[in-house]
Each structure stands twice: as structure tokens, then as C-alpha cells.
Design an enzyme around this catalytic site. Structure first.
Site, mmCIF file in Angstrom:
data_model
loop_
_atom_site.group_PDB
_atom_site.id
_atom_site.type_symbol
_atom_site.label_atom_id
_atom_site.label_comp_id
_atom_site.label_asym_id
_atom_site.label_seq_id
_atom_site.Cartn_x
_atom_site.Cartn_y
_atom_site.Cartn_z
ATOM 1 N N ASN A 35 72.011 -124.256 -21.784
ATOM 2 C CA ASN A 35 71.105 -124.936 -20.853
ATOM 3 C C ASN A 35 71.094 -126.451 -20.985
ATOM 4 O OD1 ASN A 35 69.843 -123.749 -23.297
ATOM 5 N ND2 ASN A 35 68.140 -125.057 -22.718
ATOM 6 N N CYS A 60 59.027 -133.261 -27.922
ATOM 7 C CA CYS A 60 58.034 -134.077 -28.608
ATOM 8 C C CYS A 60 57.190 -133.163 -29.472
ATOM 9 C CB CYS A 60 57.141 -134.810 -27.616
ATOM 10 S SG CYS A 60 58.055 -135.956 -26.591
ATOM 11 N N GLN A 74 71.069 -119.339 -17.452
ATOM 12 C CA GLN A 74 71.664 -120.534 -16.832
ATOM 13 C C GLN A 74 72.987 -120.233 -16.141
ATOM 14 O OE1 GLN A 74 70.471 -123.461 -16.325
ATOM 15 N NE2 GLN A 74 68.717 -123.497 -17.699
ATOM 16 N N SER A 119 66.609 -114.778 -15.428
ATOM 17 C CA SER A 119 65.316 -115.361 -15.078
ATOM 18 C C SER A 119 65.266 -115.611 -13.576
ATOM 19 C CB SER A 119 65.146 -116.685 -15.832
ATOM 20 O OG SER A 119 63.971 -117.346 -15.395
ATOM 21 N N ALA A 137 63.170 -114.689 -18.676
ATOM 22 C CA ALA A 137 64.261 -114.575 -19.644
ATOM 23 C C ALA A 137 63.756 -114.628 -21.084
ATOM 24 C CB ALA A 137 65.314 -115.654 -19.401
ATOM 25 N N THR A 138 62.648 -115.322 -21.313
ATOM 26 C CA THR A 138 62.092 -115.354 -22.675
ATOM 27 C C THR A 138 61.746 -113.939 -23.125
ATOM 28 O OG1 THR A 138 61.191 -117.569 -22.339
ATOM 29 C CG2 THR A 138 60.200 -116.254 -24.112
HETATM 30 C C1 LIG Z 1 65.007 -121.058 -18.855
HETATM 31 C C2 LIG Z 1 65.762 -120.305 -19.892
HETATM 32 C C3 LIG Z 1 65.163 -119.266 -20.600
HETATM 33 C C4 LIG Z 1 63.711 -118.884 -20.423
HETATM 34 O O1 LIG Z 1 63.504 -118.292 -19.190
HETATM 35 P P1 LIG Z 1 62.020 -118.035 -18.655
HETATM 36 O O2 LIG Z 1 62.219 -117.179 -17.474
HETATM 37 O O3 LIG Z 1 61.487 -119.402 -18.329
HETATM 38 O O4 LIG Z 1 61.257 -117.368 -19.738
HETATM 39 C C5 LIG Z 1 65.918 -118.592 -21.530
HETATM 40 N N1 LIG Z 1 67.198 -118.915 -21.741
HETATM 41 C C6 LIG Z 1 67.807 -119.911 -21.080
HETATM 42 C C7 LIG Z 1 69.231 -120.214 -21.366
HETATM 43 C C8 LIG Z 1 67.114 -120.644 -20.136
HETATM 44 O O5 LIG Z 1 67.708 -121.644 -19.516
#
Ligand SMILES: *Cc1c(COP(=O)(O)O)cnc(C)c1O
Length: 382
Positions: free
Chosen positions: A153, A326, A181, A201, A75-76
Site C-alpha cells: 500500500n 504520528c 490494494q 476491502s 480487509a482488516t
Molecule cells: C486499506 C488496507 C487494509 C485495511 O482495509 P480496511 O477495509 O480499511 O480494514 C488492509 N490491507 C491493505 C493492504 C490495505 O491497503
């Protein structure tokens, strides 16, 4: 050592065993290991067929056309591709997002801001939702994109993207929604949800890490610039050899999510209820985020008079998240909790508990009794 009870499903989920079994078939010599882009032999054709079957499964969960699914590394990357790809090389673009988006969206927008794109950062309501009016008020003549998440999230709060999207569609503004999410936790139907781009994701839905997808609407036809250049895979939007095993895993995970969605939501609602009932004897506990517009699996709670760091130390038998990052030795309070109006102090008293497919009644009962004990003890020594 006995492992702590896992209550961090919003950070990642374990791979469903049925998914892992499926993935194993796409790696070794006796399996389907070919390059899905190899057009000259059966190794390639079989891999391509597997990728296309998975594309159908992922499209199925959101009621999209398989041709609208672009594979990414997660998702990133999907968020980066959607946002940077929509802005493209426009010099005077304006985009709109909120202060409580995932870092993948926040940092992408900040980067664009440094490149000269104007960015409006919306303040959510205290319950973590963004209103229709706020979005409309922020639009300008040069607004090219609005990016908002479907489910937050940290809070689990759901934004009403249907109402917002309908208005954006009328004005010709692209709408990107991070649904990482939301997938597998609520119904997502792009035939009734006017979004143009939607990020998914694998690993938040019991699939593997390192694979994701971006939904790119075909009608009306949405054009975005590629961010990774190469062999022109994925209709030119995302080059790179497709990771067949990862993609097959995500497909299987999404098909399981679709067939079990209703049942899973009912089960998680019941577990959430038990968890909260187990905390009823404790005074001074408040829920962060919307009470009603939310998914069942994420519960963000603040405990009066107890800071999250001490609480987590006491809760060694639970794997939970404080939402705090952190950064260089100092613990920064969650920007999401600050974003919904909590003071630094209040934000430092919050923990996120997230439950999922393998959570049991025994686990949530254990968790709430541990929390009652530790909070009571910490308050007594204050
Ligand atoms: C986990 C998450 C991401 C990132 O997803 P990845 O597949 O780990 O890169 C982006 N947006 C939300 C809302 C997420 O919870």
C-alpha cells in the site's frame, strides 16, 4: 474553501456514484431493508438474493466460486480472520510474514507471537518485493501459514504470489494474501494463483467503507476458525447480520472494477507518466519501490534535502500521504520504507502520491508543478 487535489486513493477512494445509487435501494421502507437471514418472508428472501448477487460480483473480479466469499467488515477483519483462523488453537505453530505488511497483518502476527506462535519476519528486497527463495528458506516442519500482500500500500510493489503459492501448495502450507490494494488495479485470478485465503476491502475499490471479504478456497478445502461467534452466518466462519446495503455496494463496485479494469490501468499509467514527466526538471528525486513490478496508481518518491513534513506543509493544495504515523507527538518514519532499507533520514523525505478513477491530466500537471515549486523553494532556504 477550494478543496486540495485528492492524491490519496491508496488511503481510500470516493464511492462511485453508481454504487451509491445502488446502495440507496437497500435501506428504507420502500426498498429492500429485510434481514438477509430471515427465511420466513419476502423481505428476507429479497435481501438474501441481493447479497448472493453481490457475492457473485465480488467472486467474479477474482475468478472465484461465490461460495468461497465470506463477508467481513473490511480487509482488516479479513486479515485477522485468515491469520488467527488458520493458526486456530495450535500451540506450536510457526507462521511467516514480512516486515512491510499492512498493520492489519503485522499487528495480528505480533499478537499471535505474544500468544506463543513463532513468527518469521522476512526482509523485503530494496524494491519492496519478497522473493521465492526467502519464503522457501523460512519454512519449517511446523509452518502452518505464510501471509504476504499482493500489492504494497505504500510502494505499489507487486509480490510474485504465483511462484510462492505453487511451492507452498506442494508442502501443504496455507497461503494468505492481502489483496486490498491489488483489487481493481491488476488481474487477480485465483484459478491460476495458488492462494488459499485472500483479503479484499470495499473502500479501496470505489465501494463503501466498513465492508470487505475473505476468499476461502474450497478445493483443496481450507478450514479456518471463526473469530466472531454468533448466529453461524457465512457458513459458520463469520457471524453477524449481513449489512445488505454495504454488501450490495461492494458488489456493484467490484463489477464496475472488473468491466473497466483494462481501461483504468491504461489511463492510470498515462497519468502516472505525465506526473513523473512534470517532475523531470527537478534533481534529486528517487522512486521508492519497484520500477517494473508495480501498479500504476501508487508513486512513492523521496526528495533529496527536503523533509516530508515541510514538503506537505508547502503542498497545501494537494492531499497526499507521508506514510509516517504520528505516534504520541513524535513522527515515526514509515516502517515500510525502513523495511526496504531506507535510513530514518531517507524515509523522512518520502511522500506517497496515489491517483485513481477521478484523477485528471490537469490535476497531475498541477501537482507536479506545485511539487517543483515547493521543493525548489525549500532547497533554496536550506
Ligand atoms: C486499506 C488496507 C487494509 C485495511 O482495509 P480496511 O477495509 O480499511 O480494514 C488492509 N490491507 C491493505 C493492504 C490495505 O491497503
Amino acid at each position: 474553501m477550494k478543496k486540495p487535489v485528492y492524491m490519496d486513493y491508496a488511503a481510500t477512494t470516493p464511492v462511485d456514484p453508481a454504487v451509491a445509487d445502488e446502495m440507496m435501494k437497500y435501506l428504507t421502507l420502500d426498498g429492500v431493508f429485510g434481514n438477509p437471514a430471515s427465511r420466513t418472508h419476502a423481505y428476507g428472501w429479497q435481501a438474501e438474493a441481493a447479497v448472493e448477487a453481490a457475492r457473485k460480483q465480488v467472486a467474479g473480479l477474482i475468478h472465484a466460486d461465490p461460495r468461497e466469499i465470506v463477508w467481513t467488515s473490511g480487509a482488516t477483519e479479513s486479515d485477522n480472520l485468515a491469520i488467527k483462523g488458520a493458526v486456530g488453537d495450535r500451540q506450536d505453530a510457526h507462521i511467516v510474514t514480512s516486515k512491510i505488511e499492512h498493520k492489519a497483518v503485522v499487528d495480528t502476527c505480533k499478537w499471535l507471537e505474544r500468544q506463543g506462535t513463532e513468527v518469521t519476519w522476512l526482509d523485503p528486497a530494496a524494491d519492496g518485493t519478497i522473493s521465492f527463495d526467502q519464503v522457501l528458506d523460512s519454512l519449517r516442519d511446523n509452518t502452518v501459514l505464510v501471509s504476504l500482500m499482493l500489492v504494497n500500500n505504500e510502494l505499489g510493489a507487486i509480490t510474485d504470489v504465483v511462484a510462492i503459492g505453487a511451492e507452498l501448495r506442494k508442502r501443504g502450507v496455507l497461503f494468505h494474501v492481502d489483496a486490498a490494494q491489488a483489487a481493481g488495479k491488476m488481474v487477480i485470478d485465483v484459478t491460476s494463483m495458488p492462494v488459499d485465503l485472500l483479503a479484499l476491502s470495499g473502500h479501496k475499490v470505489y465501494g463503501p467503507k466498513g465492508v470487505g471479504a475473505l476468499y476461502v478456497r474450497r478445493s483443496p478445502d481450507v478450514r479456518i476458525d471463526a473469530q466472531i461467534h454468533g448466529g453461524g452466518h457465512e457458513r459458520g466462519m463469520r457471524s453477524g447480520t449481513l449489512p445488505t446495503h454495504q454488501i450490495v455496494g461492494m458488489g456493484k463496485a467490484f463489477s464496475i472494477a472488473q468491466s473497466g479494469l483494462e481501461e483504468e490501468v491504461v489511463k492510470l499509467e498515462a497519468l502516472r507518466e505525465s506526473f513523473l514527466v512534470g517532475l523531470e526538471s527537478l534533481e534529486g528525486v528517487s522512486l521508492n519501490g519497484s520500477e517494473s513490478r508495480r501498479v500504476p496508481g501508487i508513486v512513492n518518491l523521496s526528495f533529496d534535502g527536503v523533509d516530508a513534513e515541510s514538503l506537505m506543509l508547502g503542498l497545501r493544495d494537494l492531499a497526499v500521504s507521508s506514510g509516517s504515523a504520528c505516534a504520541s507527538a513524535t513522527v515515526e518514519p514509515s516502517y515500510v520504507l525502513r523495511g526496504i532499507g531506507l535510513s530514518d533520514e531517507q524515509a523522512h523525505r518520502a511522500l506517497r502520491f496515489s491517483i485513481g478513477r477521478y484523477t485528471t491530466e490537469e490535476e497531475v500537471a498541477f501537482a507536479s508543478s506545485q511539487i517543483v515549486d515547493v521543493v525548489t523553494r525549500l532547497r533554496a532556504v536550506r
